[in-house]
Design a protein around this motif. Structure first.
Motif, PDB file in Angstrom:
ATOM      1  N   ALA A 144     122.436 -51.023  58.385  1.00 29.45           N
ATOM      2  CA  ALA A 144     122.257 -51.394  59.786  1.00 29.45           C
ATOM      3  C   ALA A 144     121.926 -52.875  59.880  1.00 29.45           C
ATOM      4  N   VAL A 145     122.088 -53.435  61.070  1.00 26.32           N
ATOM      5  CA  VAL A 145     121.798 -54.855  61.276  1.00 26.32           C
ATOM      6  C   VAL A 145     120.348 -55.175  60.922  1.00 26.32           C
ATOM      7  N   VAL A 146     119.423 -54.266  61.321  1.00 31.38           N
ATOM      8  CA  VAL A 146     118.004 -54.539  61.048  1.00 31.38           C
ATOM      9  C   VAL A 146     117.682 -54.430  59.563  1.00 31.38           C
ATOM     10  N   GLU A 147     118.530 -53.740  58.794  1.00 28.20           N
ATOM     11  CA  GLU A 147     118.346 -53.677  57.346  1.00 28.20           C
ATOM     12  C   GLU A 147     118.897 -54.925  56.674  1.00 28.20           C
ATOM     13  N   MET A 148     119.988 -55.450  57.222  1.00 28.13           N
ATOM     14  CA  MET A 148     120.561 -56.681  56.680  1.00 28.13           C
ATOM     15  C   MET A 148     119.752 -57.907  57.083  1.00 28.13           C
ATOM     16  N   PHE A 149     119.184 -57.828  58.284  1.00 25.81           N
ATOM     17  CA  PHE A 149     118.377 -58.947  58.800  1.00 25.81           C
ATOM     18  C   PHE A 149     117.042 -58.395  59.294  1.00 25.81           C
ATOM     19  N   PRO A 150     116.073 -58.226  58.384  1.00 22.65           N
ATOM     20  CA  PRO A 150     114.794 -57.605  58.729  1.00 22.65           C
ATOM     21  C   PRO A 150     114.049 -58.302  59.864  1.00 22.65           C
ATOM     22  N   GLN A 151     114.340 -59.579  60.080  1.00 24.06           N
ATOM     23  CA  GLN A 151     113.652 -60.301  61.155  1.00 24.06           C
ATOM     24  C   GLN A 151     114.026 -59.772  62.540  1.00 24.06           C
ATOM     25  N   TRP A 152     115.097 -58.957  62.616  1.00 23.26           N
ATOM     26  CA  TRP A 152     115.513 -58.379  63.891  1.00 23.26           C
ATOM     27  C   TRP A 152     114.850 -57.025  64.159  1.00 23.26           C
ATOM     28  N   ALA A 153     114.105 -56.513  63.182  1.00 23.95           N
ATOM     29  CA  ALA A 153     113.546 -55.160  63.313  1.00 23.95           C
ATOM     30  C   ALA A 153     112.579 -55.038  64.484  1.00 23.95           C
ATOM     31  N   ASP A 154     111.692 -56.003  64.639  1.00 24.21           N
ATOM     32  CA  ASP A 154     110.723 -55.925  65.732  1.00 24.21           C
ATOM     33  C   ASP A 154     111.392 -56.082  67.095  1.00 24.21           C
ATOM     34  N   ILE A 155     112.454 -56.888  67.130  1.00 23.90           N
ATOM     35  CA  ILE A 155     113.196 -57.049  68.388  1.00 23.90           C
ATOM     36  C   ILE A 155     113.835 -55.714  68.776  1.00 23.90           C
ATOM     37  N   ALA A 156     114.438 -55.050  67.782  1.00 23.17           N
ATOM     38  CA  ALA A 156     115.040 -53.741  68.040  1.00 23.17           C
ATOM     39  C   ALA A 156     113.986 -52.743  68.477  1.00 23.17           C
ATOM     40  N   ASN A 157     112.801 -52.836  67.883  1.00 24.75           N
ATOM     41  CA  ASN A 157     111.728 -51.903  68.215  1.00 24.75           C
ATOM     42  C   ASN A 157     111.270 -52.053  69.656  1.00 24.75           C
TER      43      ASN A 157
END
Length: 469
Positions: A144-157
């Protein structure tokens, strides 16, 4: 301006004159009439008027499609010519209610409750689509995008949190709209809805597991054991409780002196309704809601193709009658109970199919006015607004409407046998794919291709056999 005055004069004559108007208002694109007798309308003459793009009757109102920017000017001229007073949308709705039978009134009641909260639900669906793009695997790669770019995880959350809010607190939204519709204080409706999802209650989504484990908490109320269960994602409990709350509030306001109303009306109405809601309304309607859910799940699980065929075929005719609004409650019930709806994706495909049939007519028709309407209304349908295409073009010639139904039914069969579901309700056209679970995107995309091509080809081929178009 003289042209608009002449157009208003012609519209007035075509709908039966000012004596046939009980009330009239307008929205962004349409004149809305509550007529004394719709049988006096000369539809053929009406649709020959230059500014008129179509007409249809729904929910007791006769509506004339004019177009944005022009409708308010025609309305003003119409008011001046007829001598009727300008009416609000609510006044015209009330006047139109006299033309409805009991079933139509019940359907209209549901529409009046759910349509005001639809923007919040659709917005939530679009945001969930963005969250799908960021968190689903297999879209841009194995990860997933958030796995490839962990810095996006909180935004997705946080996007997911914002998107889920409308569904977590759905009873609050319904309570506001329903109590308002029933004549009570909408603020009390909000409180009632939030009360049914209070964090001290057992979450409704954990009810099944808690029941199996024997861990459901109970109150002891006057010797009765009452389950401390919330109603997250449930529709029926808050609808019935809102009706009870509004009736109690109205009864108290008539009987309590003005000086004591602040101290008596709201506290007593909420307290009594709250007890009734948890003791009787909640458990009974929760069981009914689960029964409705199990019925639809059973049909679409065991007879997927048949379920898709039937709903894909009947949805557009339901729009004509206005009864499609009743299924919004079913969609929300399914989302709350099983985490997604298999009905709404079919709605999106039905809208696309109506747009495709209208688009085919653009390449066939010789009348420049209807030809232009075919193009603009098809674009509108592709974006989720089907009334101009359905009432302005497809139903006028009938066969495009039937061709659209055939395409919709075939597409619906395909997506139901492939178990496509939507975790939320979104924009019911081409953008609808973003509200589908990511695992069903490919199947839904194929469904969209079917909904675009089948109605277009069938309409075009049949139209070529007609000599008078």
């Amino acid at each position: 301006m003289s042209d608009l005055k002449q157009a208003a004069k012609e519209v007035l004559a075509a709908i039966g004159g000012n004596e046939n108007i009980a009330s009239a208002t307008h929205c962004v694109t349409r004149l809305r009439f509550a007529l004394v007798d719709e049988g006096k309308v000369d539809k053929e003459a009406l649709e020959k008027i230059d500014v008129v793009r179509g007409s249809f009757s729904t929910n007791g109102q006769f509506q004339v499609v004019i177009g944005q920017g022009t409708v308010d000017k025609v309305y003003k001229e119409l008011v001046d010519l007829s001598g009727i007073s300008e009416s609000s949308k609510e006044e015209t709705k009330r006047a139109a209610d006299k033309n409805l039978n009991p079933l139509q009134r019940a359907v209209k009641m549901l529409a009046d409750i759910f349509i005001p909260i639809l923007p919040a639900i659709v917005t939530a669906g679009l945001l969930m689509g963005i969250n799908n793009i960021l968190t689903a695997q297999g879209i841009f790669g194995e990860q997933a995008v958030v796995e490839m770019f962990p810095q996006w995880a909180d935004i997705a959350n946080i996007i997911n949190l914002i998107a889920n809010t409308a569904f977590v607190f759905l009873p609050g939204l319904i309570g506001w709209s329903a109590v308002k519709r029933f004549g009570g204080s909408e603020l009390l409706g909000i409180v009632l809805g939030l009360m049914l999802v209070h964090p001290d209650l057992l979450n409704a989504w954990g009810y099944g597991a808690a029941q199996e484990a024997g861990e459901i908490p109970y109150w002891n109320l006057f010797g009765l054991d009452v389950a401390m269960v919330g109603y997250q994602g449930q529709v029926l409990p808050i609808l019935v409780a809102s009706f009870v709350l509004a009736k109690i509030e109205l009864a108290l306001r008539k009987r309590v002196p003005d000086g004591f109303q602040l101290l008596v009306v709201a506290p007593v109405a909420l307290l009594v309704t709250g007890f009734i809601a948890f003791v009787a309304i909640g458990p009974i309607t929760f069981a009914i809601g689960n029964g409705i859910t199990n019925l639809f799940v059973g049909i679409f699980s065991n007879f997927a193709a048949l379920g898709g065929l039937l709903y894909g075929a009947i949805y557009a005719p339901l729009v004509i009658t206005g009864m499609h609004h009743t299924f919004l409650a079913v969609d929300l019930q399914l989302i709350g109970s099983i985490g997604g709806t298999f009905l709404w994706p079919i709605v999106a495909l039905s809208n696309i199919a109506q747009g495709s049939a209208a688009l085919a007519m653009y390449f066939i028709l010789k009348d420049e006015k209807v030809k232009g309407l075919s193009l603009t209304s098809s674009i509108s349908a592709y974006l989720g607004i089907t009334e101009p295409a359905m009432f302005g073009v497809n139903l006028r010639y009938r066969f495009p409407f039937i061709c659209a139904i055939i395409g919709s039914a075939i597409a619906a069969i395909w997506i139901t046998v492939n178990s496509v579901i939507a975790p939320s309700i979104g924009v019911g056209g081409l953008p609808g794919i973003f509200s589908i679970e990511a695992s069903g995107w490919f199947a839904f995309f194929i469904g969209m291709i079917i909904a675009v091509t089948v109605p277009f080809v069938l309409t075009y081929l049949f139209a070529r056999t007609r000599k008078t178009l």
